[in-house]
Motif scaffolding. Structure first.
Motif, mmCIF file in Angstrom:
data_model
loop_
_atom_site.group_PDB
_atom_site.id
_atom_site.type_symbol
_atom_site.label_atom_id
_atom_site.label_comp_id
_atom_site.label_asym_id
_atom_site.label_seq_id
_atom_site.Cartn_x
_atom_site.Cartn_y
_atom_site.Cartn_z
ATOM 1 N N ASP A 145 2.005 9.409 6.710
ATOM 2 C CA ASP A 145 1.534 8.146 7.289
ATOM 3 C C ASP A 145 0.385 7.551 6.474
ATOM 4 N N LYS A 148 1.689 6.067 3.097
ATOM 5 C CA LYS A 148 2.375 4.781 3.252
ATOM 6 C C LYS A 148 1.410 3.594 3.222
ATOM 7 N N ASN A 152 1.723 1.078 -3.896
ATOM 8 C CA ASN A 152 2.594 1.969 -4.655
ATOM 9 C C ASN A 152 1.994 2.297 -6.012
#
Length: 438
Positions: A145, A148, A152
């Motif tokens: 979590d 995320k 990226n």
């Protein structure tokens, strides 16, 4: 009403730190933070006495409160973002013994390096030599979590592994956790990660490896060096609160503030939680999407990503003709351009929410101000919403006047080129005075 500061700022150096200003300020700061000498200029102009208390209600990483502490003025900072509030609080904490801090850091570094080497990982590999991950080493990772939440590829696997090992070693230190952690935040964004700032946060070419412990230790040693100078300055109070800057009445003592100097978010597409996302997550201030959304609800609605159901700050400016006109122009432009995405439909809404939030802030601030208090708000014109020009300083001055403030001047601080329109946008300091009539 409009004037120029006359400080000879050029576009390239208007927010650059002078070498003489780096102590504490350079421990950690936003790329577009306003410079300490701007604070000094207005503190001198406001002609404050030794009993003055200065407030920065959107204190970010603490430029105003750090500089006020250097100048001998008591100060209070308010900041909703936990990473920024942590940074500002640490930057005005000059209590650590520098020699002891260095010794603690050396012990932490030794522990982290030993831990890495037991796993066959070298912290500071030779230049141009790519370190291969030993086949039996399971690299540490963030929980799913938390991972995320990151941009990226904002940090490569091996540097992340080293960072998590170092964080564990820092937690075992007997003292000075805040300064040790802040040094890591600074090292992350400057050297360890793949991030770049220009001025928006972005991800550059991935670094397969990067020195982590040695880079961090260098930052700690710089903090210790600065403390030896800072501790010679006479002590004054400097405090920070993690709080919503639109809700100040219960936070600040009545008639306790002599001056305000601050830079609230601008109405644009900049999501301020993205700029500090990596260090915010790695230092454990947020852990999942739910906590991120909860954080955004306490911040000014300055971009579409911060708009949630139930936001009602627009009510504060429902009778301001210029804001109504702007919102209508933005919506008409959207329709004419055939823009139909959910985000684009929010541009008119976020404009009203932003200025409503600023009105709410200025209204709630009034009881805390002393009669004659001087205020400076660093704000910028924007054209982010479908190229509709928003004269932020002029509108903010108009709102402040309607709430009983006197508008002293709107000073040009610097200009910057708008990427969308190629126009020069003004960044200004809106100078206000509180007459103390209510």
């Amino acid at each position: 009403m409009q004037s120029s500061l006359g400080l000879a700022f050029s576009r390239g150096d208007s927010n650059r730190l002078d070498v003489s200003d780096r102590a504490a300020h350079d421990w950690y700061r936003f790329v577009l933070s306003f410079p300490p000498h701007l604070v000094r200029h207005y503190m001198e102009r406001f002609d404050l006495n030794s009993s003055a208390c200065v407030l920065d209600p959107f204190c970010g990483t603490g430029t105003t409160i750090v500089e006020c502490k250097k100048l001998g003025f008591s100060s209070v900072g308010v900041e909703a973002h936990p990473m920024s509030q942590f940074a500002s609080a640490t930057k005005v904490d000059w209590s650590p013994d520098p020699d002891r801090l260095e010794k603690v850091a050396a012990t932490v570094a030794e522990r982290a390096i030993d831990d890495l080497e037991r796993r066959g990982v070298v912290d500071d590999p030779q230049p141009n030599l790519v370190q291969e991950t030993p086949p039996l080493v399971a690299l540490r990772k963030l929980p799913v979590d938390a991972d995320k939440l990151l941009l990226n590829n904002s940090i490569s696997p091996l540097p992340l592994h080293k960072t998590l090992i170092l964080l564990e070693a820092i937690e075992s230190a007997p003292e000075y956790h805040s300064h040790l952690r802040l040094a890591l935040a600074r090292a992350l964004v400057s050297t360890i990660s793949n991030l770049h700032f220009g001025p928006e946060v972005g991800v550059g070419p991935p670094k397969e490896d990067a020195p982590v412990v040695s880079t961090w230790l260098g930052r700690v040693l710089q903090i210790a060096h600065d403390l030896r100078t800072l501790q010679k300055i006479p002590r004054v109070n400097a405090t920070t609160h993690r709080a919503d800057s639109r809700i100040l009445k219960t936070l600040l003592r009545p008639k306790s503030i002599s001056a305000v100097f601050t830079s609230p978010p601008y109405p644009n597409e900049k999501d301020y939680t993205r700029t500090t996302r990596l260090e915010t997550v790695l230092l454990g201030f947020i852990h999942d999407k739910h906590e991120l959304q909860k954080l955004k609800r306490t911040m000014m609605r300055s971009n579409r990503r911060g708009v949630y159901k139930g936001a009602d700050d627009h009510q504060w400016v429902s009778d301001v003709d210029e804001i109504t006109r702007l919102a209508e122009e933005i919506e008409a432009r959207r329709i004419a351009m055939g823009k139909t995405s959910g985000f684009e439909r929010l541009y008119a809404t976020v404009t009203k929410l932003y200025f409503g939030g600023m009105a709410r802030h200025l209204a709630d601030l009034r009881p805390a101000l002393r009669k004659g208090a001087m205020l400076g708000y660093v704000v910028g014109d924007q054209a982010s919403y479908l190229r509709v020009m928003i004269r932020t300083g002029q509108i903010l001055a108009s709102i402040a006047k309607s709430l009983g403030y006197e508008v002293v001047s709107i000073d040009l601080f610097r200009t910057r080129l708008a990427t969308a329109t190629r126009e020069q946008l003004r960044e200004e300091v809106v100078v206000l005075r509180w007459p103390g009539n209510s």
